[in-house]
Design an enzyme around this catalytic site. Structure first.
Site, PDB file in Angstrom:
ATOM      1  N   HIS A   1       1.245  -1.074  -0.160  1.00 57.45           N
ATOM      2  CA  HIS A   1       0.303   0.338   0.425  1.00 57.45           C
ATOM      3  C   HIS A   1       0.481   1.327   0.114  1.00 57.45           C
ATOM      4  O   HIS A   1      -0.268   2.522  -0.605  1.00 57.45           O
ATOM      5  CB  HIS A   1      -1.255  -0.018   1.145  1.00 57.45           C
ATOM      6  CG  HIS A   1      -0.016   0.714   2.734  1.00 57.45           C
ATOM      7  ND1 HIS A   1       0.396  -1.343   3.250  1.00 57.45           N
ATOM      8  CD2 HIS A   1      -0.133   1.378   3.035  1.00 57.45           C
ATOM      9  CE1 HIS A   1       1.085   0.036   4.171  1.00 57.45           C
ATOM     10  NE2 HIS A   1       0.617   1.179   3.863  1.00 57.45           N
TER      11      HIS A   1
HETATM   12  C1  UD1 Z   1      -2.250   4.820   6.267  1.00 58.04           C
HETATM   13  C2  UD1 Z   1      -0.452   5.443   7.035  1.00 58.04           C
HETATM   14  C3  UD1 Z   1      -0.033   4.665   6.467  1.00 58.04           C
HETATM   15  C4  UD1 Z   1      -0.090   3.180   7.092  1.00 58.04           C
HETATM   16  C5  UD1 Z   1      -1.507   2.902   6.451  1.00 58.04           C
HETATM   17  C6  UD1 Z   1      -1.834   1.554   7.015  1.00 58.04           C
HETATM   18  C7  UD1 Z   1      -0.647   8.035   6.771  1.00 58.04           C
HETATM   19  C8  UD1 Z   1       0.188   8.992   6.739  1.00 58.04           C
HETATM   20  N1  UD1 Z   1      -0.201   6.919   6.247  1.00 58.04           N
HETATM   21  O1  UD1 Z   1      -1.965   5.008   4.718  1.00 58.04           O
HETATM   22  O2  UD1 Z   1       1.291   4.852   7.295  1.00 58.04           O
HETATM   23  O3  UD1 Z   1       0.519   2.379   6.802  1.00 58.04           O
HETATM   24  O4  UD1 Z   1      -2.511   3.902   6.491  1.00 58.04           O
HETATM   25  O5  UD1 Z   1      -3.163   1.292   6.478  1.00 58.04           O
HETATM   26  O6  UD1 Z   1      -0.812   8.550   7.945  1.00 58.04           O
HETATM   27  N2  UD1 Z   1      -9.052   4.456   2.102  1.00 58.04           N
HETATM   28  C9  UD1 Z   1     -10.850   3.714   1.951  1.00 58.04           C
HETATM   29  N3  UD1 Z   1     -11.181   3.439   3.030  1.00 58.04           N
HETATM   30  C10 UD1 Z   1     -10.477   3.419   4.013  1.00 58.04           C
HETATM   31  C11 UD1 Z   1      -8.890   4.243   4.339  1.00 58.04           C
HETATM   32  C12 UD1 Z   1      -8.564   4.575   2.937  1.00 58.04           C
HETATM   33  O7  UD1 Z   1     -11.255   3.586   1.093  1.00 58.04           O
HETATM   34  O8  UD1 Z   1     -11.209   3.129   5.230  1.00 58.04           O
HETATM   35  C13 UD1 Z   1      -8.197   5.375   1.059  1.00 58.04           C
HETATM   36  C14 UD1 Z   1      -8.767   6.418  -0.010  1.00 58.04           C
HETATM   37  O9  UD1 Z   1      -9.248   6.154  -0.843  1.00 58.04           O
HETATM   38  C15 UD1 Z   1      -7.599   7.359   0.567  1.00 58.04           C
HETATM   39  C16 UD1 Z   1      -6.314   5.796   0.796  1.00 58.04           C
HETATM   40  O10 UD1 Z   1      -7.212   5.109   0.598  1.00 58.04           O
HETATM   41  O11 UD1 Z   1      -7.465   7.665   0.123  1.00 58.04           O
HETATM   42  C17 UD1 Z   1      -5.138   6.336   1.324  1.00 58.04           C
HETATM   43  O12 UD1 Z   1      -5.796   6.444   2.593  1.00 58.04           O
HETATM   44  P1  UD1 Z   1      -5.018   7.147   3.845  1.00 58.04           P
HETATM   45  O13 UD1 Z   1      -5.547   7.069   5.406  1.00 58.04           O
HETATM   46  O14 UD1 Z   1      -4.883   8.626   3.560  1.00 58.04           O
HETATM   47  O15 UD1 Z   1      -3.684   6.321   3.667  1.00 58.04           O
HETATM   48  P2  UD1 Z   1      -3.438   5.401   3.751  1.00 58.04           P
HETATM   49  O16 UD1 Z   1      -2.625   4.642   2.007  1.00 58.04           O
HETATM   50  O17 UD1 Z   1      -4.524   3.916   3.853  1.00 58.04           O
END
Ligand code: UD1
Length: 363
Positions: free
Chosen positions: A205
């Site tokens: 991821h």
């Molecule tokens: C976040 C953390 C990362 C951790 C990871 C574990 C930061 C900077 N990053 O990254 O350190 O390793 O979580 O999973 O805090 N999304 C969904 N549903 C959700 C959550 C996210 O669809 O419940 C999608 C959205 O499109 C979002 C993308 O995933 O834009 C990324 O989510 P985000 O929380 O920004 O970062 P992660 O890549 O999950």
């Protein structure tokens, strides 16, 4: 003594669970669970609360996704209101996600003490958002709880006074030990038809791996080669799924032999997959630690790690993103020549106990 325990994203839940449970044993402590809502899908959040026997959050902020600045700023604005209402004696944060840094900043500006669990880890790679979060949080914290010796050194080099720093072990391993037996009851191996056959488990991821088309395509090419030898189970993070759609890679991914893609799965199912896997290919932080504890070979698809002990004495190897290196290390493991590791000091299941004892005495 009122303590706000902060969670936001998936890797926070298994770290806070043993701490929140332990605090419940102290009549003098009043822990409240605050969920920022950084992760919000049922399979990224609620499922973990159920598996880890965590109570419903006392306060849910529902901040959702956005750019790093949007997400961090929204958490700060909403958390400031919580701080005004609750007036806690301590804010406890774990790990290195945006919620960790955002809540620490608010607490510091409101002159409230901060405890950081998993302090001192450094990848020395400031292109990782998590590295920025780690540095901010550690600079602001009053209690820094460290999981491995490299963390002690890093904090010393950054001028953090020794009396704020405590080597207490790894709360992620507390959860792993606590739930390992229960995870064996999971039916995930037969559900995915991998019982009895060797399989590789994959998680991916990190933006550096999945947000660039060439890199993501190259990793799936790698899995197409590995898939000729073993089945591959890949519970897919929403970010990765989104990027496969964006880059139009669905057909290519679907054509790969022996690649079993699932939605994100819960904690217990994942533990069961992990302890039965022949090897794990990952870019996660926590999985590098869990595999070292379990003695399962781990290939980390990154150039660096903030958890060097998993490479120094554990089962982890760092390979970077190149296909030939990943395939070579995978073949080594499949042919029985993987690394044998040892369990690091204080990864014994009692880290939360040590942390809460220190807080109850020193706060
Ligand atoms: C976040 C953390 C990362 C951790 C990871 C574990 C930061 C900077 N990053 O990254 O350190 O390793 O979580 O999973 O805090 N999304 C969904 N549903 C959700 C959550 C996210 O669809 O419940 C999608 C959205 O499109 C979002 C993308 O995933 O834009 C990324 O989510 P985000 O929380 O920004 O970062 P992660 O890549 O999950």
């Amino acid at each position: 003594m009122k303590i706000l325990n902060i969670v936001g994203a998936r890797p926070n839940f298994m770290k806070i669970a043993p701490i929140h449970r332990e605090m419940g044993k102290y009549p003098g402590l009043k822990p409240l669970l605050i969920h920022t809502g950084q992760h919000y899908d049922k399979k990224m959040s609620k499922l973990f609360f159920q598996d880890l026997l965590l109570p419903e959050p006392d306060i849910y902020l529902g901040v959702g996704s956005g750019t790093h600045t949007e997400q961090t700023a929204r958490i700060m604005l909403d958390f400031e209101k919580v701080m005004e209402e609750q007036k806690p004696d301590l804010v406890l944060v774990v790990g290195d996600v945006n919620s960790t840094a955002a809540c620490s900043l608010v607490a510091a500006k409101m002159q409230t003490k901060i405890a950081h669990v998993e302090a001192g880890l450094r990848s020395f790679d400031r292109t990782m958002p998590e590295e920025i979060n780690r540095m901010i949080t550690d600079a602001l914290s009053d209690f820094l709880f460290v999981t491995e010796k490299s963390g002690l050194e890093n904090l010393k080099n950054e001028g953090i006074p020794d009396n704020k720093v405590f080597f207490t072990g790894n709360v992620m391993i507390d959860s792993l030990k606590f739930f390992l037996e229960k995870a064996r009851e999971s039916s995930i191996l037969s559900d995915l038809q991998v019982n009895g056959s060797p399989f590789a488990l994959v998680t991916l991821h990190r933006p550096s791996n999945v947000d660039v088309k060439e890199n993501l395509e190259n990793l799936f090419y790698t899995f197409s080669v590995i898939g000729k030898e073993v089945k591959i189970v890949f519970p897919m993070h929403p970010r990765t799924k989104k990027m496969i759609d964006t880059f139009d890679l669905e057909n290519y991914v679907a054509s790969i032999e022996n690649l079993i893609i699932t939605d994100p799965i819960g904690y217990l199912d994942f533990m069961q997959l992990m302890q039965n896997a022949r090897l794990i290919l990952t870019d996660s932080g926590g999985i590098q630690e869990e595999t070292t504890y379990l003695g399962i070979p781990c290939i980390t698809i990154r150039e660096n790690t903030e958890r060097p002990i998993t490479v120094d004495i554990g089962t982890n190897v760092l390979v970077g993103p190149k296909a030939d290196r990943i395939i070579h290390e995978t073949e080594k493991i499949i042919s029985g020549n993987g690394k044998k590791g040892k369990i690091p000091e204080l990864w014994d299941g009692n880290a939360a106990e040590r942390i809460v004892k220190i807080l109850s005495e020193d706060l």
